[in-house]
Design a protein around this motif. Structure first.
Motif, mmCIF file in Angstrom:
data_model
loop_
_atom_site.group_PDB
_atom_site.id
_atom_site.type_symbol
_atom_site.label_atom_id
_atom_site.label_comp_id
_atom_site.label_asym_id
_atom_site.label_seq_id
_atom_site.Cartn_x
_atom_site.Cartn_y
_atom_site.Cartn_z
ATOM 1 N N GLY A 289 -7.935 -24.595 22.748
ATOM 2 C CA GLY A 289 -8.781 -25.431 23.583
ATOM 3 C C GLY A 289 -9.923 -24.596 24.104
ATOM 4 N N VAL A 290 -10.667 -25.151 25.020
ATOM 5 C CA VAL A 290 -11.810 -24.464 25.614
ATOM 6 C C VAL A 290 -11.590 -24.397 27.119
ATOM 7 C CG1 VAL A 290 -14.303 -24.547 26.011
ATOM 8 C CG2 VAL A 290 -13.363 -25.245 23.788
ATOM 9 N N ASP A 291 -11.759 -23.200 27.673
ATOM 10 C CA ASP A 291 -11.623 -23.052 29.122
ATOM 11 C C ASP A 291 -12.905 -23.527 29.810
ATOM 12 O OD1 ASP A 291 -9.018 -21.961 29.288
ATOM 13 O OD2 ASP A 291 -9.799 -20.029 28.603
ATOM 14 N N VAL A 292 -12.743 -24.389 30.825
ATOM 15 C CA VAL A 292 -13.879 -24.889 31.591
ATOM 16 C C VAL A 292 -13.587 -24.717 33.072
ATOM 17 C CG1 VAL A 292 -14.598 -26.530 29.820
ATOM 18 C CG2 VAL A 292 -13.005 -27.258 31.598
ATOM 19 N N ALA A 293 -14.636 -24.544 33.861
ATOM 20 C CA ALA A 293 -14.488 -24.378 35.308
ATOM 21 C C ALA A 293 -14.367 -25.743 35.978
ATOM 22 C CB ALA A 293 -15.680 -23.623 35.880
ATOM 23 N N VAL A 294 -13.522 -25.807 37.003
ATOM 24 C CA VAL A 294 -13.365 -27.024 37.800
ATOM 25 C C VAL A 294 -14.248 -26.898 39.042
ATOM 26 C CG1 VAL A 294 -11.768 -28.498 39.062
ATOM 27 C CG2 VAL A 294 -11.013 -27.365 36.966
ATOM 28 N N ARG A 295 -15.275 -27.753 39.139
ATOM 29 C CA ARG A 295 -16.182 -27.704 40.287
ATOM 30 C C ARG A 295 -15.765 -28.657 41.397
ATOM 31 N NH1 ARG A 295 -22.256 -28.033 38.066
ATOM 32 N NH2 ARG A 295 -21.540 -30.089 37.369
ATOM 33 N N GLY A 296 -14.951 -29.644 41.079
ATOM 34 C CA GLY A 296 -14.509 -30.605 42.077
ATOM 35 C C GLY A 296 -13.643 -31.669 41.438
ATOM 36 N N ILE A 331 -4.444 -28.791 37.208
ATOM 37 C CA ILE A 331 -5.795 -28.489 37.700
ATOM 38 C C ILE A 331 -5.767 -27.265 38.616
ATOM 39 C CG2 ILE A 331 -7.738 -29.367 39.041
ATOM 40 C CD1 ILE A 331 -6.807 -32.180 38.215
ATOM 41 N N GLY A 332 -6.614 -26.310 38.304
ATOM 42 C CA GLY A 332 -6.824 -25.144 39.155
ATOM 43 C C GLY A 332 -8.295 -24.856 39.232
ATOM 44 N N SER A 333 -8.649 -23.566 39.313
ATOM 45 C CA SER A 333 -10.064 -23.208 39.318
ATOM 46 C C SER A 333 -10.675 -23.355 37.930
ATOM 47 C CB SER A 333 -10.252 -21.788 39.830
ATOM 48 O OG SER A 333 -9.556 -20.874 38.990
ATOM 49 N N SER A 334 -9.804 -23.368 36.924
ATOM 50 C CA SER A 334 -10.245 -23.631 35.561
ATOM 51 C C SER A 334 -9.114 -24.348 34.821
ATOM 52 C CB SER A 334 -10.626 -22.338 34.838
ATOM 53 O OG SER A 334 -9.474 -21.538 34.619
ATOM 54 N N VAL A 335 -9.493 -25.043 33.777
ATOM 55 C CA VAL A 335 -8.508 -25.725 32.942
ATOM 56 C C VAL A 335 -8.908 -25.550 31.486
ATOM 57 C CG1 VAL A 335 -7.835 -27.478 34.634
ATOM 58 C CG2 VAL A 335 -9.756 -27.916 33.113
ATOM 59 N N ARG A 336 -7.922 -25.647 30.618
ATOM 60 C CA ARG A 336 -8.197 -25.605 29.176
ATOM 61 C C ARG A 336 -8.155 -27.033 28.667
ATOM 62 N NH1 ARG A 336 -6.461 -21.042 25.013
ATOM 63 N NH2 ARG A 336 -8.062 -20.114 26.331
ATOM 64 N N VAL A 337 -9.207 -27.417 27.960
ATOM 65 C CA VAL A 337 -9.319 -28.807 27.531
ATOM 66 C C VAL A 337 -9.520 -28.889 26.024
ATOM 67 C CG1 VAL A 337 -10.273 -29.547 29.756
ATOM 68 C CG2 VAL A 337 -11.826 -28.919 27.893
ATOM 69 N N VAL A 338 -9.188 -30.067 25.498
ATOM 70 C CA VAL A 338 -9.454 -30.417 24.114
ATOM 71 C C VAL A 338 -10.120 -31.785 24.111
ATOM 72 C CG1 VAL A 338 -7.551 -29.075 23.145
ATOM 73 C CG2 VAL A 338 -7.169 -31.441 23.855
ATOM 74 N N VAL A 339 -10.696 -32.144 22.981
ATOM 75 C CA VAL A 339 -11.339 -33.451 22.838
ATOM 76 C C VAL A 339 -10.482 -34.335 21.953
ATOM 77 C CG1 VAL A 339 -13.356 -34.695 21.967
ATOM 78 C CG2 VAL A 339 -13.648 -32.536 23.203
ATOM 79 N N ASN A 340 -10.201 -35.519 22.461
ATOM 80 C CA ASN A 340 -9.423 -36.506 21.724
ATOM 81 C C ASN A 340 -10.377 -37.504 21.072
ATOM 82 O OD1 ASN A 340 -7.294 -38.088 20.795
ATOM 83 N ND2 ASN A 340 -7.199 -39.285 22.678
#
Length: 352
Positions: A289-296, A331-340
């Motif tokens: 997956g791709v790590d992304v930052a959680v801003r809110g 959910i934390g300061s970052s999450v790993r996501v994929v696209v469905n």
């Protein structure tokens, strides 16, 4: 001759030098519920008024069940069209009871009482016949207005933004009630609204209008999954746009290589790839997956909306994701996501 149902052909309307409708073509099969969706000023209310017979078109024709209602030679006035009309505020007669409002226009015959009983039962207001409008809630008043429109068994029912004055919870409930009532009556209905949720909840078919023309017609699912352009995609839902490079039917984005539904819509090269928020999903443990930052994040009962930021190859791309609230533990300061699923692509002329 037009086929049975509503047939609008080449309708134009202007007010002074300002064109409002520019060549409207629309067909509605009997028993279908249609929502005309669009922003203020797009011409949707003008079209409804032409259908009702309140105004005349400058050109074109309107037919209902093979009867010409209006063209360059004929014009049937509103009270002879067999069309029911529900205005924005219900417009009940304040000095008449529920029963008298519903029965307004019904002949004084033996069948009148039976028809009134059927209507009050249909709208769930049996026992309220003697109430006056000021004794009713806003939702009850709109139900009575709908029953009044249906009492004469019209061929077509027009609803002019009937939920505008109601709060959000009541709008959702009444929207479902009105759809049920119209379906049980086997009525053909046309709803005018600027609210996507109302249009999708009420209608079998949604007609999107822009600048006096019809931009796209389809089921709610068709419009949401396959919008004709990015402006329409944003009108019917949240669009997540990613800078991308299109090649061989695949869009290379900060979230990885994405298959594309409509690759023929753009030449290969720089494009915008569009996803819906629910397509951005948490990656399962141990999966790529791709790590992304959680801003809110915003908690909305069964759902949680995430404001994310993807940083990749010098780009910072804002994202929105929508997950079931049960997945909030991830959910934390970052999450790993994929696209469905697949993306749609549009020209880069559109802003992110």
């Amino acid at each position: 001759m037009s086929r049975a149902g509503l047939a609008v052909r080449g309708v134009h309307k202007a007010f002074g030098d300002a064109p409002v409708l520019r060549g409207i073509d629309l067909s509605v099969d009997p028993g279908t519920l249609v929502a005309i969706l669009g922003p203020s000023g797009c011409g949707k209310t003008t079209l409804l008024r032409l259908l009702a017979g309140f105004d005349r078109a400058d050109a074109g024709s309107i037919a209902l069940n093979d009867q010409i209602l209006a063209d360059d030679r004929a014009f049937i006035p509103s009270h002879l069209r067999g069309i029911g009309y529900v205005p924005q505020d219900g417009s009940l007669f304040p000095n008449l009871s529920v029963a008298d409002n519903i029965g307004f226009g019904l002949p004084r015959s033996g069948a009148r009482a039976e028809r009134l009983a059927a209507m009050t039962s249909l709208i769930g207001m049996a026992g309220f016949e003697g109430r006056m409008p000021h004794e009713l809630s806003g939702g009850q008043q709109q139900r009575v207005a709908l029953a009044r429109a249906l009492a004469l068994q019209p061929t077509l029912v027009l609803l002019d933004e009937p939920f505008n004055a109601l709060d959000a919870n009541l709008r959702r409930t009444l929207c479902a009630d009105v759809r049920r009532i119209l379906k049980e009556s086997n009525a053909t209905g046309i709803l005018v609204t600027h609210d996507r949720d109302e249009a999708f909840a009420m209608a079998d078919i949604v007609v999107v209008m822009r600048n006096g023309v019809i931009a796209q017609t389809g089921t709610p699912r068709e419009l949401y999954d396959h919008p004709v352009d990015l402006d329409l995609a944003r009108l019917v839902g949240t669009a997540v746009c990613l800078p991308a490079t299109l090649k061989g039917g695949v869009a290379q984005t900060c979230l990885g290589a994405l298959p594309v539904i409509n690759s023929s819509a753009c030449p290969e090269g720089r494009v915008l790839a569009m996803l819906r928020p629910e397509q951005i999903r948490p990656a399962a443990a141990g999966h790529d997956g791709v790590d992304v930052a959680v801003r809110g994040s915003s908690f909305l009962g069964p759902l949680i909306w995430l404001d994310l930021l993807c940083r990749n190859e010098g780009l910072s791309v804002p994202l929105m994701a929508c997950w079931p609230a049960a997945e909030a533990d991830a959910i934390g300061s970052s999450v790993r996501v994929v696209v469905n699923g697949a993306a749609m692509v549009f020209p880069v002329k559109y802003p992110l």
